[in-house]
Design a protein around this motif. Sequence first.
Motif, mmCIF file in Angstrom:
data_model
loop_
_atom_site.group_PDB
_atom_site.id
_atom_site.type_symbol
_atom_site.label_atom_id
_atom_site.label_comp_id
_atom_site.label_asym_id
_atom_site.label_seq_id
_atom_site.Cartn_x
_atom_site.Cartn_y
_atom_site.Cartn_z
ATOM 1 N N HIS A 153 0.815 -1.220 0.000
ATOM 2 C CA HIS A 153 0.000 0.000 0.000
ATOM 3 C C HIS A 153 0.847 1.268 0.000
ATOM 4 O O HIS A 153 0.434 2.281 -0.532
ATOM 5 N N GLY A 170 4.640 2.539 7.691
ATOM 6 C CA GLY A 170 4.280 2.398 9.096
ATOM 7 C C GLY A 170 5.200 1.420 9.811
ATOM 8 O O GLY A 170 6.278 1.048 9.316
ATOM 9 N N ALA A 212 6.611 -1.625 7.775
ATOM 10 C CA ALA A 212 7.764 -1.396 6.880
ATOM 11 C C ALA A 212 9.032 -1.216 7.712
ATOM 12 O O ALA A 212 10.097 -1.779 7.395
ATOM 13 N N SER A 241 7.926 3.079 16.101
ATOM 14 C CA SER A 241 8.970 2.060 15.944
ATOM 15 C C SER A 241 10.309 2.659 15.530
ATOM 16 O O SER A 241 11.373 2.161 15.910
ATOM 17 N N THR A 292 12.928 3.238 18.295
ATOM 18 C CA THR A 292 13.265 2.176 19.252
ATOM 19 C C THR A 292 14.277 1.176 18.688
ATOM 20 O O THR A 292 14.316 0.942 17.474
ATOM 21 N N LEU A 351 3.747 13.223 4.590
ATOM 22 C CA LEU A 351 3.566 11.797 4.280
ATOM 23 C C LEU A 351 2.364 11.214 5.035
ATOM 24 O O LEU A 351 1.794 10.204 4.637
ATOM 25 N N LEU A 362 -2.954 9.348 5.730
ATOM 26 C CA LEU A 362 -3.293 8.270 6.680
ATOM 27 C C LEU A 362 -4.766 8.412 7.057
ATOM 28 O O LEU A 362 -5.177 9.440 7.612
ATOM 29 N N ASN A 379 -1.691 3.688 19.832
ATOM 30 C CA ASN A 379 -0.539 2.780 19.934
ATOM 31 C C ASN A 379 0.658 3.555 20.520
ATOM 32 O O ASN A 379 1.349 3.091 21.433
ATOM 33 N N LEU A 422 9.276 4.192 24.618
ATOM 34 C CA LEU A 422 9.306 2.732 24.447
ATOM 35 C C LEU A 422 10.739 2.246 24.256
ATOM 36 O O LEU A 422 11.140 1.208 24.784
HETATM 37 N N1 LIG Z 1 9.418 -2.350 17.160
HETATM 38 C C1 LIG Z 1 8.733 -1.335 17.623
HETATM 39 O O1 LIG Z 1 9.244 -0.508 18.387
HETATM 40 C C2 LIG Z 1 7.314 -1.195 17.206
HETATM 41 C C3 LIG Z 1 6.821 -2.033 16.255
HETATM 42 N N2 LIG Z 1 5.527 -1.932 15.828
HETATM 43 C C4 LIG Z 1 5.082 -2.870 14.798
HETATM 44 O O2 LIG Z 1 4.551 -2.141 13.702
HETATM 45 C C5 LIG Z 1 3.484 -2.865 13.091
HETATM 46 C C6 LIG Z 1 2.247 -2.011 13.022
HETATM 47 O O3 LIG Z 1 2.544 -0.767 12.429
HETATM 48 P P1 LIG Z 1 1.396 0.259 12.055
HETATM 49 O O4 LIG Z 1 2.096 1.523 11.750
HETATM 50 O O5 LIG Z 1 0.336 0.258 13.063
HETATM 51 O O6 LIG Z 1 0.719 -0.375 10.780
HETATM 52 P P2 LIG Z 1 1.253 -0.715 9.298
HETATM 53 O O7 LIG Z 1 2.632 -0.263 9.089
HETATM 54 O O8 LIG Z 1 0.943 -2.156 9.058
HETATM 55 O O9 LIG Z 1 0.279 0.187 8.420
HETATM 56 C C7 LIG Z 1 -1.107 -0.067 8.450
HETATM 57 C C8 LIG Z 1 -1.731 0.232 7.080
HETATM 58 O O10 LIG Z 1 -1.667 1.623 6.848
HETATM 59 C C9 LIG Z 1 -1.102 1.893 5.576
HETATM 60 N N3 LIG Z 1 -0.432 3.187 5.700
HETATM 61 C C10 LIG Z 1 0.683 3.472 6.410
HETATM 62 N N4 LIG Z 1 0.976 4.772 6.304
HETATM 63 C C11 LIG Z 1 0.033 5.331 5.509
HETATM 64 C C12 LIG Z 1 -0.221 6.667 5.056
HETATM 65 N N5 LIG Z 1 0.541 7.683 5.443
HETATM 66 N N6 LIG Z 1 -1.285 6.855 4.246
HETATM 67 C C13 LIG Z 1 -2.098 5.832 3.904
HETATM 68 N N7 LIG Z 1 -1.927 4.554 4.311
HETATM 69 C C14 LIG Z 1 -0.871 4.316 5.121
HETATM 70 C C15 LIG Z 1 -0.171 0.731 5.368
HETATM 71 O O11 LIG Z 1 0.133 0.568 4.005
HETATM 72 C C16 LIG Z 1 -0.972 -0.417 5.935
HETATM 73 O O12 LIG Z 1 -1.910 -0.891 4.985
HETATM 74 C C17 LIG Z 1 3.282 -4.109 13.931
HETATM 75 O O13 LIG Z 1 3.902 -5.195 13.315
HETATM 76 C C18 LIG Z 1 3.957 -3.743 15.247
HETATM 77 O O14 LIG Z 1 4.389 -4.859 15.946
HETATM 78 C C19 LIG Z 1 4.686 -0.976 16.324
HETATM 79 C C20 LIG Z 1 5.128 -0.113 17.290
HETATM 80 C C21 LIG Z 1 6.488 -0.127 17.806
#
Ligand SMILES: NC(=O)C1=CN([C@@H]2O[C@H](COP(=O)(O)OP(=O)(O)OC[C@H]3O[C@@H](n4cnc5c(N)ncnc54)[C@H](O)[C@@H]3O)[C@@H](O)[C@H]2O)C=CC1
Length: 345
Positions: A33, A85, A88, A113, A116, A146, A150, A161, A221
């Motif tokens: 996406h 997000g 990626a 993310s 961290t 960017l 969203l 989150n 975090l």
């Molecule tokens: N390691 C860390 O510190 C952290 C890791 N995570 C990880 O990140 C993942 C979740 O990330 P999220 O950002 O919640 O979801 P995501 O990255 O999966 O994005 C969710 C949806 O939104 C779309 N999207 C993203 N940005 C967009 C924009 N600007 N405009 C339109 N669509 C957009 C994406 O293509 C996707 O379809 C999980 O796997 C989670 O475990 C989350 C928080 C902290």
Amino acid sequence: MRVVFRPGAATTATAGEAQRLGLRRLLVVSGTHGADSAQAVADSLGPACAGLHTGARMHVPVEVAARAVEVARAADADGCVAVGGGSAIGLGKAIALRTGLPLIAVPSTYSGSEATPVWGLTEHGAKRTGRDPSVLPRSIVYDPELTLSLPVPLSVTSGVNAIAHAVEALYAPDTSPLIALTAEEGVRAMAGALPQLADDPRNLGARSRALCGAWLCGSCLGATTMGLHHKLCHVLGGTFGLPHAETHTVVLPYALAYNAPAAPEAAAAVARALDAPDAPTALWRLAGDLGAPRSLAELGLKEADLAVAAEQAAGQAYPNPREVTADGVLALLRAAFEGAAPERS
Ligand SMILES: NC(=O)C1=CN([C@@H]2O[C@H](COP(=O)(O)OP(=O)(O)OC[C@H]3O[C@@H](n4cnc5c(N)ncnc54)[C@H](O)[C@@H]3O)[C@@H](O)[C@H]2O)C=CC1
Ligand SMILES: O=C(O)/C=C\C(=O)CC(=O)O
């Protein structure tokens, strides 16, 4: 870590950040996406772009990580740029973990993310997380433009989150006065911005405040150890496939209601930031009033899954201000499954 924060930075600053790091062959990674934004960043790198890989998936399944590592090696990449997000950025981190390649993050959600050293991988229906300095992005390029695209529902849940990172940092065993200030301000910034951007998704000021809130909350975090709330969300995401940000949004009010009696100062700081008398109720109202899902049932969890999830979350070792018992977690999960206003137990 360097941080660039300005409108348009994704395509005007990323190449400069790569140059500062001495990188000449960057693999750009994104989800399908987010491929358009990633392509624009790839184009802005010019000859320093070694390829674009659009295979990111939520919770980073190990097969997806392995494929991305293969692509990075085949491209002879000397660095990686993750555009999108948390999914990626999580894929970029998986590449960094396996190869040691430096990572530049260009976030498009509020997951935090990018700030961290925490990685996550999912294998055989279980999500594992860990910390490694090699996955901490060397540079973050924050571009509020960017995030204009969203969608509001995802903006709200992604914002919560981020708030969850600050909430758990406030009662983490390794919190500090600096983290407490950062966390409280992060919650204040995000909670203030969400209603404004829900009202006008193209309000660049509100988008900038939300992204700044994500930076503050993500930094919390990155500096502290996660407790019951994050562990529960990882069980629900990794084992039951629930969507990440939505799950955080539903669970957070109940997790804070569970922990608040053992962490009154943390609950008071969150309440101050939300300008409300009771933090769990205020979080429940904030998200629900902006149209976010309120119950795990709405996210597709089955009632029969509650006991399994409770057992998994209670069966792990992690710090938490209140003792984590299977019965306590089951009651918390049942309340989150139903979605009524949280009550302290
Ligand atoms: N390691 C860390 O510190 C952290 C890791 N995570 C990880 O990140 C993942 C979740 O990330 P999220 O950002 O919640 O979801 P995501 O990255 O999966 O994005 C969710 C949806 O939104 C779309 N999207 C993203 N940005 C967009 C924009 N600007 N405009 C339109 N669509 C957009 C994406 O293509 C996707 O379809 C999980 O796997 C989670 O475990 C989350 C928080 C902290
Ligand atoms: O899956 C990861 O990359 C590890 C941590 C998180 O997802 C943090 C969170 O639950 O938001």
